[in-house]
Design an enzyme around this catalytic site. Structure first.
Site, short mmCIF file in Angstrom:
data_model
loop_
_atom_site.label_atom_id
_atom_site.label_comp_id
_atom_site.label_asym_id
_atom_site.label_seq_id
_atom_site.Cartn_x
_atom_site.Cartn_y
_atom_site.Cartn_z
N TYR A 75 74.18 30.04 56.51
CA TYR A 75 73.09 30.41 57.41
C TYR A 75 72.80 29.29 58.42
CZ TYR A 75 68.31 31.33 58.97
OH TYR A 75 67.17 31.53 59.73
N VAL A 100 59.02 30.65 50.24
CA VAL A 100 58.24 30.17 49.11
C VAL A 100 56.78 30.60 49.19
CG1 VAL A 100 57.78 27.92 50.21
CG2 VAL A 100 57.70 28.12 47.71
N GLU A 124 69.28 21.95 48.33
CA GLU A 124 68.49 22.08 49.54
C GLU A 124 68.00 20.70 49.97
OE1 GLU A 124 64.99 24.35 48.65
OE2 GLU A 124 64.31 22.98 47.09
N ARG A 149 57.75 20.30 52.82
CA ARG A 149 58.12 21.23 53.89
C ARG A 149 57.07 21.24 54.99
NH1 ARG A 149 62.06 20.55 51.75
NH2 ARG A 149 63.53 21.98 50.72
N GLY A 156 64.37 44.96 58.39
CA GLY A 156 63.13 45.33 59.07
C GLY A 156 62.48 46.52 58.40
N ILE A 195 58.89 38.07 61.92
CA ILE A 195 58.54 37.38 63.17
C ILE A 195 58.60 38.35 64.34
CG2 ILE A 195 59.20 35.55 64.77
CD1 ILE A 195 60.25 33.98 62.35
#
Length: 307
Positions: free
Chosen positions: A142, A186, A266, A210, A36, A12
């Site tokens: 996270y 994914v 999840e 999603r 990165g 991003i």
């Protein structure tokens, strides 16, 4: 204006760096290149190889932030499942790195701090689409770190009078996404497997749904958040497409071979209410994951592992 992008060599962050430079800004990047990539670097930006979680670098951070208008904090160790395996590494990187950058921003009188938050803060919920005032329910290190980061940004706005905003991204995909390894999403995993002629691996029955968001739309949201006078007190804002699809539907867009694996812990479904982004940022998503994949499959770039 002078802008800083932390994690600006990542997925991003590097897309954001390119757009800021295209818009005429001077861009400085802080990235320790743990995830990165050098190939993502823009030769018109200035790069500083620094570890944000190391407080010994505070003086160096301040040098980078001299006369900077906005910090876009994209730096983080990403993805839910790896954070469950390595919670301490994630805590050090994601929490201490944020605090060090917020404090440095205050000391250097940076006007705006735009924080890359996450839709993972919502956790499992039947209350869809998710709205920013819904009760958070993080179920991984996270997600918990990302929510704590929001609280830090909000507190710094109140205590230190710095403008902050937290953008909750929903399943970002697009150019420069990781195609393999622990940090791949994914979409990237499926594309990588399809390019190798392998079965697409699906955890569970594939009926999970999603909300996927194009990286170019995420970049646009960051820039609008930096410019908006309506967001400054640590508000959280959903950045999603506002529609979701199942993992099976996603797989069918890419390749015909599938194999089902054991499920992972999840949320079954996520979906963003994006009315706040429309109202406060005048932001709307422009590209669906279906259209992006269809366009990708039509050109030669699909055969290039550096998508």
């Amino acid at each position: 204006m002078k802008m800083v992008v932390t994690g600006g060599a990542g997925f991003i962050g590097s897309n954001l760096v390119d757009k800021l430079i295209e818009n005429g800004h001077e861009v400085r990047v802080i990235d320790n290149f743990s995830t990165g990539k050098k190939k993502n670097c823009n030769n018109k930006a200035n790069y500083f190889d620094l570890d944000l979680s190391d407080s010994n670098n505070l003086d160096s951070f301040k040098d980078v932030l001299s006369n900077v208008d906005t910090i876009f904090h994209c730096a983080a160790l990403a993805r839910v499942q790896p954070s469950i395996i390595n919670p301490i590494d994630y805590e050090i990187n994601n929490t201490l790195g944020l605090i060090n950058m917020l404090k440095s921003a205050v000391d250097m009188k940076v006007r705006k701090f735009v924080y890359s938050a996450s839709s993972s803060v919502y956790g499992p919920t039947d209350n869809l689409p998710s709205k920013e005032n819904d009760l958070p329910n993080p179920i991984s290190p996270y997600a918990n770190q990302k929510y704590y980061g929001e609280l830090c940004c909000k507190m710094f706005s109140k205590v230190y009078d710095i403008e902050t905003v937290s953008l909750r991204y929903f399943n970002v995909y697009g150019e420069r996404q990781n195609l393999g390894g622990a940090y791949a999403t994914v979409v990237g995993i499926f594309l990588s497997q399809a390019m190798r002629g392998e079965h697409l691996t699906i955890n569970g029955d594939g009926n999970q749904r999603r909300d996927f968001t194009y990286v170019g739309d995420v970049v646009k949201a960051n820039i609008l958040a930096s410019e908006s006078n309506k967001v400054k007190n640590g508000q959280a804002i959903n950045i999603g497409f506002g529609k979701n699809i199942s993992i099976n539907e996603l797989a069918d867009l890419i390749y015909h071979k599938k194999i089902y694996l054991d499920p992972v812990d999840e949320p079954f479904e996520n979906l963003a209410d994006i009315s706040k982004a429309k109202d406060l940022l005048n932001w709307v998503p422009t590209l669906s994951v279906q259209d992006w994949i269809k366009s990708l499959l039509k050109n030669e770039k699909y055969k290039n592992p550096d998508i």
